[in-house]
Design an enzyme around this catalytic site. Sequence first.
Site, PDB file in Angstrom:
ATOM      1  N   GLU A 176     -12.427   2.576  -0.543  1.00 43.50           N
ATOM      2  CA  GLU A 176     -12.212   2.829   0.895  1.00 43.50           C
ATOM      3  C   GLU A 176     -12.768   4.190   1.294  1.00 43.50           C
ATOM      4  O   GLU A 176     -12.041   5.054   1.796  1.00 43.50           O
ATOM      5  CB  GLU A 176     -10.724   2.767   1.238  1.00 43.50           C
ATOM      6  N   GLU A 343      -9.588  -6.290  -1.474  1.00 42.04           N
ATOM      7  CA  GLU A 343      -8.142  -6.067  -1.543  1.00 42.04           C
ATOM      8  C   GLU A 343      -7.517  -6.918  -0.462  1.00 42.04           C
ATOM      9  O   GLU A 343      -7.854  -6.771   0.706  1.00 42.04           O
ATOM     10  CB  GLU A 343      -7.792  -4.619  -1.225  1.00 42.04           C
TER      11      GLU A 343
HETATM   12  C1  GAL Z   1      -5.488   0.228   0.288  1.00 35.90           C
HETATM   13  C2  GAL Z   1      -6.086   1.082  -0.789  1.00 35.90           C
HETATM   14  C3  GAL Z   1      -5.466   0.784  -2.138  1.00 35.90           C
HETATM   15  C4  GAL Z   1      -3.973   0.795  -2.016  1.00 35.90           C
HETATM   16  C5  GAL Z   1      -3.581  -0.185  -0.967  1.00 35.90           C
HETATM   17  C6  GAL Z   1      -2.098  -0.312  -0.804  1.00 35.90           C
HETATM   18  O1  GAL Z   1      -5.809   0.671   1.562  1.00 35.90           O
HETATM   19  O2  GAL Z   1      -7.466   0.881  -0.895  1.00 35.90           O
HETATM   20  O3  GAL Z   1      -5.906   1.740  -3.080  1.00 35.90           O
HETATM   21  O4  GAL Z   1      -3.542   2.066  -1.683  1.00 35.90           O
HETATM   22  O5  GAL Z   1      -4.103   0.221   0.260  1.00 35.90           O
HETATM   23  O6  GAL Z   1      -1.790  -1.230   0.210  1.00 35.90           O
END
Ligand code: GAL
Length: 698
Positions: A176, A343
Amino acid sequence: MRSPIEFLLLPALALGLCDSSLAQTARWFPPQDMMTVGVYYYPEAWPEAQWDRDMANIRKLGFEYVHMAEFAWAFLEPEEGRYEFAWLDKNIELARKYGLKVVLCTPSATPPAWLVREHPEVLMVDAEGQRMEHGSREQADWSSPVYRKYVEEIDAKLAERYGTNPNVWGWQIDNELSHYGRGMSYAPAAQEKFRAWLKEKYGTVDRLNRDWGNSFWSQMYNNFDQVRMPDPRALVAGANPHAMLDLHRWFAAETADYLRFQAAALRRYVKGQWITTNFMMNYDLVNPALSARDLDIMSFTMYPVSGGLFRGELGFRMGDPAMIGFTHDFLRNLGSGVEGPMELQPGQVNWAPVNPWPQPGVIHAWIMRAFAQGARLVCVYRYRQPLAGDELYHKTIVEPDGVTLAPGGKEFVQAMEEVRKLRTMYQPASAEPADYAARRTAFLNSFENRWDMDNRKQTIRWDTIGHWMKYYRALKSMMAPVEVIDESKDFSQYRYLVAPSYQLVDADLIKRFREFAERGGTLILTCRSGQKDRRGHIWEALWAQPIYDLIGAAIPRYDVLPPGREGTVTAGGKSYQWGTWADILEPRPGTTTLATYADQFYRGSAAATSHVLGNGRVVYVGVDTEDGELEADLLREVYASAGARPAKLPLNFIVDWRSGFWVATNFTDTDQPIPAAAGATLLSGERVIPPGGVAIWK
Ligand code: GAL
């Protein structure tokens, strides 16, 4: 019109990707697999005695790959120049043992303590001058040559060790890429690179003074060395809009440069493995399109339920399907065309202002929406719930005991079983239904427009993305497949082009719009369009005059209303409320009025128009309504009269077609009947699906 298969290949063809790279992509992502699902695992956080058990269970649940080593710099290089790979070797071997592919990551989001203590200049400095500390993540300044040197070394070491490992499938650069809520780094190295970029762009400081309008308020610079990255918080009456636009341009370019730099470090050793990064959905400082040539596939992070209210009573439990769909349609049109969420949220998160439980079923629906929109991969964040450290309250695939399947885990298992079932019915040659294909629409996306409007909103009610999503949602309610493109693409392959709030234009773009319509296309432009040139200057002409011939109307003024006040606009006998923006239109003879203002001092004036141009037409929707219903009704009418036979689904009930399968997902508050023919074969779900529900049929 092109065939569906050509559409899948378009991004690749446009980039001139050669046959061998297309073949390579097909090896990584066999078309018959359609979509593959994986999971994040952080072995460094768990006792070695549990690794085998966890990996075996990951496979048993149905995951096909495992994502590792993302934030692991302190474990990979515990001291400068001392590398420890044994723990990762063991886990890659375990993955192999259980038939899981591996995605590895560059650890640049989390520099180790030894590095920042030795070289504090690698830490970012926020706009208020606060230097970040060790800990957390994304605290480094990626313009820093010192930081880049360390990143290059660790990336190359990793690639050297794993870049030809047959079990390693691909790589994610960083995580990110951003500094989250801290904005941009204002550290000295970033300032210097910003100045160098300006020098390259303008050549002389006189040109910069002219384009930034620096004559007002004595903002003149004598030389480039005097320039600093504009910081609205340090400027009494706000930042110069042109300086801000350039700042955004530079930051996006610098971020893309950093991704390119890391991709090159990996490619010194990586052979036959793909490289990506995980962009954030709806994060506007980084433009994925700038990295299309440097990355093999596009991925993003997707947390739909994280504090937003969205449409309807249940919106806060389901998220905004328009934003989700838009992201898929955008990334699929970049580079190789392979995209997917790296993710995906498996349940409650920990980091939003409030973290509600998602609607039961909606996690499954997010996965099947990804499938429906052509995603080739989905990865869930994450397998195990942390028991210590950050992100404590974050739900995961298994419960905190590390073995019991959590509710979100069950939805993932269900979706993975469905994907495997659909694979058995995959037919490569299934033709896209003609009605569906005939509605295919290009949606013109511009980061520059978004930056410029967000920098100078003119009303606090203005929400650029909210405005765009009204159109996107309307398109999906007609069951239109959407391709989110930018100006680098050829418009002529589409029949419909929606270019919402296209504020920054030039003569060439206006000519391309005109040609598009003249050849039979339907162009839809919306409020705020054509008001400025590419520098963000207002035209020395009548207001937005350069687009008058195109839209067949003049725009003598626009109006905005204070919060709490609504205006009314009518169309087709229905009334709609607006408050954010109203372009008041004066149609020329021959131009049709589609909507009319019903109150205010300009009552009776046109709010939306349609202008025939050659074989096509240009529709201008000058008003931004509160709920987007007018926009949806107008679009439906325009498509119907152009012969496209639009469907009429409720907003946020979405039906897409992929490879022979229809997929419906319900993001509304009420049960929805699916538009399946009586003889259709239902493969998943029922003929009426509840909020958060999914149905798949053939
Ligand atoms: C995302 C991030 C991850 C983790 C996740 C938790 O935005 O890329 O590393 O922190 O959130 O929801």
